[in-house]
Design an enzyme around this catalytic site. Structure first.
Site, PDB file in Angstrom:
ATOM      1  N   ASP A   1      -2.717   8.310  -1.452  1.00 27.12           N
ATOM      2  CA  ASP A   1      -4.076   8.842  -1.354  1.00 27.12           C
ATOM      3  C   ASP A   1      -4.349   9.331   0.055  1.00 27.12           C
ATOM      4  O   ASP A   1      -3.615   9.027   0.991  1.00 27.12           O
ATOM      5  CB  ASP A   1      -5.107   7.761  -1.716  1.00 27.12           C
ATOM      6  CG  ASP A   1      -5.132   6.624  -0.706  1.00 27.12           C
ATOM      7  OD1 ASP A   1      -4.067   6.293  -0.143  1.00 27.12           O
ATOM      8  OD2 ASP A   1      -6.206   6.063  -0.464  1.00 27.12           O
TER       9      ASP A   1
ATOM     10  N   ASP B   1      -8.139  -7.658   0.701  1.00 28.12           N
ATOM     11  CA  ASP B   1      -7.217  -7.959   1.792  1.00 28.12           C
ATOM     12  C   ASP B   1      -7.842  -7.496   3.093  1.00 28.12           C
ATOM     13  O   ASP B   1      -8.656  -6.572   3.112  1.00 28.12           O
ATOM     14  CB  ASP B   1      -5.910  -7.186   1.624  1.00 28.12           C
ATOM     15  CG  ASP B   1      -6.086  -5.718   1.977  1.00 28.12           C
ATOM     16  OD1 ASP B   1      -6.727  -4.999   1.197  1.00 28.12           O
ATOM     17  OD2 ASP B   1      -5.627  -5.297   3.058  1.00 28.12           O
TER      18      ASP B   1
ATOM     19  N   CYS C   1      -5.693 -28.453  11.264  1.00 31.47           N
ATOM     20  CA  CYS C   1      -6.789 -29.414  11.408  1.00 31.47           C
ATOM     21  C   CYS C   1      -6.394 -30.796  10.888  1.00 31.47           C
ATOM     22  O   CYS C   1      -6.700 -31.810  11.517  1.00 31.47           O
ATOM     23  CB  CYS C   1      -8.041 -28.910  10.704  1.00 31.47           C
ATOM     24  SG  CYS C   1      -8.730 -27.426  11.476  1.00 31.47           S
TER      25      CYS C   1
ATOM     26  N   ASP D   1       0.862  -1.177   0.000  1.00 24.66           N
ATOM     27  CA  ASP D   1       0.000   0.000   0.000  1.00 24.66           C
ATOM     28  C   ASP D   1       0.901   1.229   0.000  1.00 24.66           C
ATOM     29  O   ASP D   1       2.112   1.123   0.148  1.00 24.66           O
ATOM     30  CB  ASP D   1      -0.965  -0.018   1.189  1.00 24.66           C
ATOM     31  CG  ASP D   1      -0.244   0.081   2.497  1.00 24.66           C
ATOM     32  OD1 ASP D   1       0.993   0.294   2.488  1.00 24.66           O
ATOM     33  OD2 ASP D   1      -0.882  -0.041   3.541  1.00 24.66           O
ATOM     34  N   SER D   2       0.314   2.397  -0.165  1.00 17.35           N
ATOM     35  CA  SER D   2       1.128   3.597  -0.369  1.00 17.35           C
ATOM     36  C   SER D   2       1.550   4.261   0.927  1.00 17.35           C
ATOM     37  O   SER D   2       2.395   5.139   0.931  1.00 17.35           O
ATOM     38  CB  SER D   2       0.336   4.606  -1.187  1.00 17.35           C
ATOM     39  OG  SER D   2      -0.785   5.047  -0.438  1.00 17.35           O
ATOM     40  N   GLY D   3       0.924   3.877   2.041  1.00 18.30           N
ATOM     41  CA  GLY D   3       1.188   4.556   3.304  1.00 18.30           C
ATOM     42  C   GLY D   3       0.257   5.741   3.513  1.00 18.30           C
ATOM     43  O   GLY D   3       0.208   6.318   4.595  1.00 18.30           O
ATOM     44  N   GLY D   4      -0.491   6.111   2.464  1.00 13.67           N
ATOM     45  CA  GLY D   4      -1.391   7.261   2.562  1.00 13.67           C
ATOM     46  C   GLY D   4      -2.390   7.101   3.695  1.00 13.67           C
ATOM     47  O   GLY D   4      -2.607   8.021   4.493  1.00 13.67           O
TER      48      GLY D   4
ATOM     49  N   HIS E   1      -5.088 -21.719  10.340  1.00 14.33           N
ATOM     50  CA  HIS E   1      -6.483 -22.141  10.136  1.00 14.33           C
ATOM     51  C   HIS E   1      -7.336 -21.013   9.553  1.00 14.33           C
ATOM     52  O   HIS E   1      -8.056 -21.219   8.564  1.00 14.33           O
ATOM     53  CB  HIS E   1      -7.094 -22.640  11.451  1.00 14.33           C
ATOM     54  CG  HIS E   1      -8.579 -22.871  11.334  1.00 14.33           C
ATOM     55  ND1 HIS E   1      -9.107 -24.006  10.766  1.00 14.33           N
ATOM     56  CD2 HIS E   1      -9.636 -22.070  11.661  1.00 14.33           C
ATOM     57  CE1 HIS E   1     -10.443 -23.908  10.764  1.00 14.33           C
ATOM     58  NE2 HIS E   1     -10.780 -22.749  11.299  1.00 14.33           N
TER      59      HIS E   1
ATOM     60  N   GLN F   1     -11.655   7.314  -4.233  1.00 10.13           N
ATOM     61  CA  GLN F   1     -12.081   7.793  -2.915  1.00 10.13           C
ATOM     62  C   GLN F   1     -13.444   8.464  -3.065  1.00 10.13           C
ATOM     63  O   GLN F   1     -14.166   8.179  -3.995  1.00 10.13           O
ATOM     64  CB  GLN F   1     -11.023   8.748  -2.330  1.00 10.13           C
ATOM     65  CG  GLN F   1      -9.731   8.047  -1.908  1.00 10.13           C
ATOM     66  CD  GLN F   1      -9.903   7.144  -0.679  1.00 10.13           C
ATOM     67  OE1 GLN F   1     -10.967   7.055  -0.089  1.00 10.13           O
ATOM     68  NE2 GLN F   1      -8.831   6.448  -0.293  1.00 10.13           N
TER      69      GLN F   1
ATOM     70  N   CYS G   1      -6.786 -27.488   6.420  1.00  4.75           N
ATOM     71  CA  CYS G   1      -5.573 -26.743   6.797  1.00  4.75           C
ATOM     72  C   CYS G   1      -4.582 -27.631   7.543  1.00  4.75           C
ATOM     73  O   CYS G   1      -4.934 -28.709   8.033  1.00  4.75           O
ATOM     74  CB  CYS G   1      -5.937 -25.502   7.631  1.00  4.75           C
ATOM     75  SG  CYS G   1      -6.057 -25.778   9.413  1.00  4.75           S
TER      76      CYS G   1
ATOM     77  N   GLY H   1     -11.027   3.754   1.066  1.00  3.13           N
ATOM     78  CA  GLY H   1     -11.691   4.766   1.859  1.00  3.13           C
ATOM     79  C   GLY H   1     -12.625   4.303   2.943  1.00  3.13           C
ATOM     80  O   GLY H   1     -12.692   3.124   3.265  1.00  3.13           O
TER      81      GLY H   1
ATOM     82  N   CYS I   1     -11.981 -29.332   7.689  1.00  2.00           N
ATOM     83  CA  CYS I   1     -11.001 -28.338   7.229  1.00  2.00           C
ATOM     84  C   CYS I   1      -9.737 -29.016   6.705  1.00  2.00           C
ATOM     85  O   CYS I   1      -9.248 -29.976   7.282  1.00  2.00           O
ATOM     86  CB  CYS I   1     -10.657 -27.379   8.368  1.00  2.00           C
ATOM     87  SG  CYS I   1      -9.445 -26.126   7.908  1.00  2.00           S
TER      88      CYS I   1
HETATM   89 ZN   LIG Z   1      -8.297 -25.755   9.911  1.00  2.00          ZN
END
Ligand SMILES: [Zn+2]
Length: 395
Positions: free
Chosen positions: A154, A285, A347, A93-96, A374, A207, A344, A234, A342
Site C-alpha cells: 500500500d 501494534d 518487577c 508488513d508489506s514494506g509499503g 516491563h 487508506q 512482569c 495510514g 506488576c
Molecule cells: Zn513490571
C-alpha cells in the site's frame, strides 16, 4: 476463511470484541497487542523473553529484512520462525509504508523514493543502492519470509491534501488487487508443488487519509474482496486515541463482523490500547512501548474498570504521564520495583528502581532487556485482562 486460519468472534460488548484467530503457528486470542520485531528481533529480547511475557504474536518488517539480510537468506535457513526461534505466529508488513515514507532517507535534503502507478523506487539507507518494490515483489518477499499473516502493498498517505490522498487510495486499491492475485497464485503453487510450507493469510489495508468519504470508499472496496483480514492504515490512524476512535467510527458499519480488524501502528501506551479495543480493534501494534523503555520511560499504573463495565476502563497512575522516567535522580536510592503490583519478570524478580536507574545511566545492556520486558508485559497483560472482562460480561 483461508485454509489453516479461522477467526471466531466470541463476544461483543459495545464496539469491543473478544475473539480468537487460529493460524498455522497457533491460536491468537484477540484483542491482541503485537510487539514489533522490525529486523526479526524485538530489540534486546529473545524468543524466550517474549514467551515469558506471553506475547501471542509479533511483527517483523519486510522493508528492513529485504535489505538485510535479504529474504532469500531467511528462506534458505528455514523462514522467519526458525531463523529467530519464535514458534508462535508472525505478521509481516508489506514494506509499503517504509518505501514510500520512511524510505525518504535524507541525503542532501532530497526525497529518495519515488512512487508511480506500478510501484516504488527507493534507495537503501544502508548503502544508497537503488531498489524497486511492487505489489507482486512485496508479496513474493513476504512469502519467502514465511510469516503467518502478510499485508498487501500500500501507499501510506501522509497528509498532502485530499487530491493526493484520493490518488494514493486508488493506487493502493489497484495494488491490493495485484497483491491478492500474486498471493492466491503463490498459495496455489504451494499446494500444487506439495512444498509443505504453511499457508499465509493476506490482509488488505484501508487508506484514504483523514477524509471520511475516502475512508468509507476504501473500506467498502477492501471489505468487498473477502480477504482473511482487514487493516486500518495510514496517516491519521494511530496519531492519538481520539483520531483513531474517529477514524474507526467512520468505517465500522462497513467492516465484516466475522473478520479480524487490525489497527496499524496503534498502542503508544495503555490509554491508547484501551481506546483501540473500545473502538473495535482485534489486533494492533506499536513500536512505542519498547522504544519508550529504551529511553528510560516505564509505564506506571493500573487498569481500573468501573462497575459500569469496560466502557469505563482506564489506566490510572500516581504519575501525570502514567510512566516514570528512570533517569531521574529521585530513583537513585529507590529500592522498590518499577510497579509493586506488576507481574512482569523485572518487577517480580525484585529489580529495584535504583538498580535500573544505575543501569540506564551507565548504558548497561541489561537495562534494555529489563525495561523492555516491563513495558511490553504491561501492554500484553492489560489487553488480555480486558479480553477476560469482555468474556466475563458474556457469561
Ligand atoms: Zn513490571
Amino acid at each position: 476463511m483461508h485454509p489453516g486460519f479461522k477467526f471466531t468472534l466470541h463476544h461483543r460488548l459495545g464496539h469491543a470484541r473478544a475473539g480468537s484467530l487460529m493460524t498455522p503457528h497457533g491460536l491468537v486470542e484477540t484483542p491482541v497487542f503485537m510487539p514489533v520485531g522490525t529486523k526479526a528481533s524485538v530489540k534486546s529480547l529473545d524468543a524466550a523473553d517474549l514467551i515469558s511475557l506471553d506475547a501471542p504474536i509479533i511483527l517483523a518488517n519486510t522493508y528492513h529484512l529485504y535489505l538485510k539480510p535479504g529474504e532469500s537468506i531467511i528462506e534458505s535457513v528455514g523462514g522467519l520462525h526458525d531463523f529467530m526461534k519464535w514458534p508462535r505466529p508472525i505478521l509481516t508488513d508489506s514494506g509499503g509504508y517504509q518505501v514510500s515514507s520512511l524510505g525518504l532517507f535524507k541525503n542532501s535534503g532530497q526525497s529518495l523514493s519515488s512512487v508511480d502507478d506500478d510501484g516504488v523506487t527507493f534507495f537503501s539507507h544502508h548503502d544508497g543502492s537503488e531498489h524497486r518494490m511492487t505489489a507482486e515483489s512485496s508479496i513474493q518477499i513476504q512469502a519467502k519470509l514465511g510469516a503467518d499473516i502478510i499485508m498487501a502493498f500500500d501507499e501510506a498517505t501522509p497528509d498532502r491534501g485530499k487530491a493526493y490522498a484520493k490518488k494514493a487510495m486508488e493506487r493502493t486499491h489497484r495494488w491490493l488487487i495485484r497483491s491478492r492475485d500474486r498471493w492466491q497464485q503463490l498459495e496455489a503453487d504451494k499446494v500444487g508443488q506439495g512444498s509443505g510450507k504453511p499457508p499465509q493469510a493476506l490482509f488488505g489495508i484501508i487508506q484514504g487519509g483523514i477524509y471520511r468519504d475516502l475512508r468509507r470508499q476504501s473500506a467498502g472496496f477492501v471489505a468487498g474482496l473477502n480477504l482473511p483480514g482487514i487493516a486500518l492504515g495510514g496517516a491519521s490512524i494511530g496519531q492519538n486515541p481520539e483520531e483513531t476512535e474517529e477514524n474507526a467510527s467512520w468505517v465500522r458499519d462497513l467492516l465484516p463482523k466475522e473478520k479480524p480488524i487490525y489497527f496499524m501502528g496503534v498502542g503508544v501506551g495503555p490509554d491508547h490500547a484501551i481506546s483501540a479495543i473500545l473502538s473495535g480493534a482485534d489486533m494492533f501494534d506499536c513500536i512505542a512501548p519498547s522504544k519508550l523503555a529504551r529511553n528510560g520511560l516505564l509505564y506506571h499504573g493500573q487498569l481500573v474498570i468501573g462497575p459500569a463495565g469496560i466502557e469505563t476502563a482506564r489506566f490510572e497512575s500516581d504519575y501525570l504521564k502514567k510512566r516514570i522516567n528512570i533517569a531521574k535522580k529521585e530513583f537513585s536510592r529507590d529500592k522498590s520495583p518499577i510497579l509493586e503490583s506488576c507481574g512482569c519478570y523485572t518487577c517480580t524478580h525484585g529489580y529495584s528502581r535504583a538498580y535500573l536507574h544505575h543501569l540506564f545511566r551507565s548504558r548497561e545492556l541489561a537495562y534494555y532487556r529489563l525495561a523492555t520486558i516491563h513495558n511490553l508485559y504491561t501492554m500484553v497483560n492489560l489487553v488480555s485482562t480486558i479480553r477476560q472482562e469482555i468474556l466475563k460480561a458474556a457469561a
